[in-house]
Design a protein around this motif. Structure first.
Motif, mmCIF file in Angstrom:
data_model
loop_
_atom_site.group_PDB
_atom_site.id
_atom_site.type_symbol
_atom_site.label_atom_id
_atom_site.label_comp_id
_atom_site.label_asym_id
_atom_site.label_seq_id
_atom_site.Cartn_x
_atom_site.Cartn_y
_atom_site.Cartn_z
ATOM 1 N N VAL A 27 0.837 -1.202 0.000
ATOM 2 C CA VAL A 27 0.000 0.000 0.000
ATOM 3 C C VAL A 27 0.871 1.252 0.000
ATOM 4 O O VAL A 27 0.612 2.211 -0.738
ATOM 5 C CB VAL A 27 -0.967 -0.008 1.204
ATOM 6 N N THR A 28 1.911 1.246 0.806
ATOM 7 C CA THR A 28 2.813 2.404 0.877
ATOM 8 C C THR A 28 3.485 2.659 -0.466
ATOM 9 O O THR A 28 3.519 3.797 -0.951
ATOM 10 C CB THR A 28 3.874 2.202 1.975
ATOM 11 N N MET A 31 0.991 4.006 -2.958
ATOM 12 C CA MET A 31 0.621 5.413 -2.773
ATOM 13 C C MET A 31 1.762 6.351 -3.142
ATOM 14 O O MET A 31 1.527 7.434 -3.671
ATOM 15 C CB MET A 31 0.200 5.642 -1.328
ATOM 16 N N PRO A 35 0.774 2.193 -8.530
ATOM 17 C CA PRO A 35 0.084 0.936 -8.216
ATOM 18 C C PRO A 35 0.710 -0.288 -8.902
ATOM 19 O O PRO A 35 0.664 -1.391 -8.374
ATOM 20 C CB PRO A 35 -1.336 1.163 -8.719
#
Length: 81
Positions: A27-28, A31, A35
């Motif tokens: 996720v980090t 972001m 992606p």
């Protein structure tokens, strides 16, 4: 020597921690960078899990026992840190 059930529980806890690390890292990276790069972080773990699931299936494990064994085999590496 630990009992088999106790050893399995400890391995499962380490696997949960490792999968959390992979999710947070994906996720980090997704972001901050892209992606697609997040998929490159999480993809090998998903592939390794499915390979482990196929191997446990060939070893005559079925159902949740096979899933649990593949999950632990994929994500137990945090015990080494």
């Amino acid at each position: 020597m630990r009992e088999p059930r106790e050893a399995s529980t400890g391995d499962l806890a380490a696997a949960y921690f490792c999968s959390g690390v992979v999710i947070v890292a994906s996720v980090t990276v997704g972001m901050l960078v892209d992606p697609l790069v997040a998929a490159l972080v999480a993809g090998p773990f998903a592939a390794l899990f499915f390979i482990g699931l196929v191997v446990t299936h060939f070893h005559h494990k079925r159902g949740m026992d096979a899933v649990r064994q593949a999950y632990v085999a994929t994500f137990v590496w945090t015990k080494w840190f």
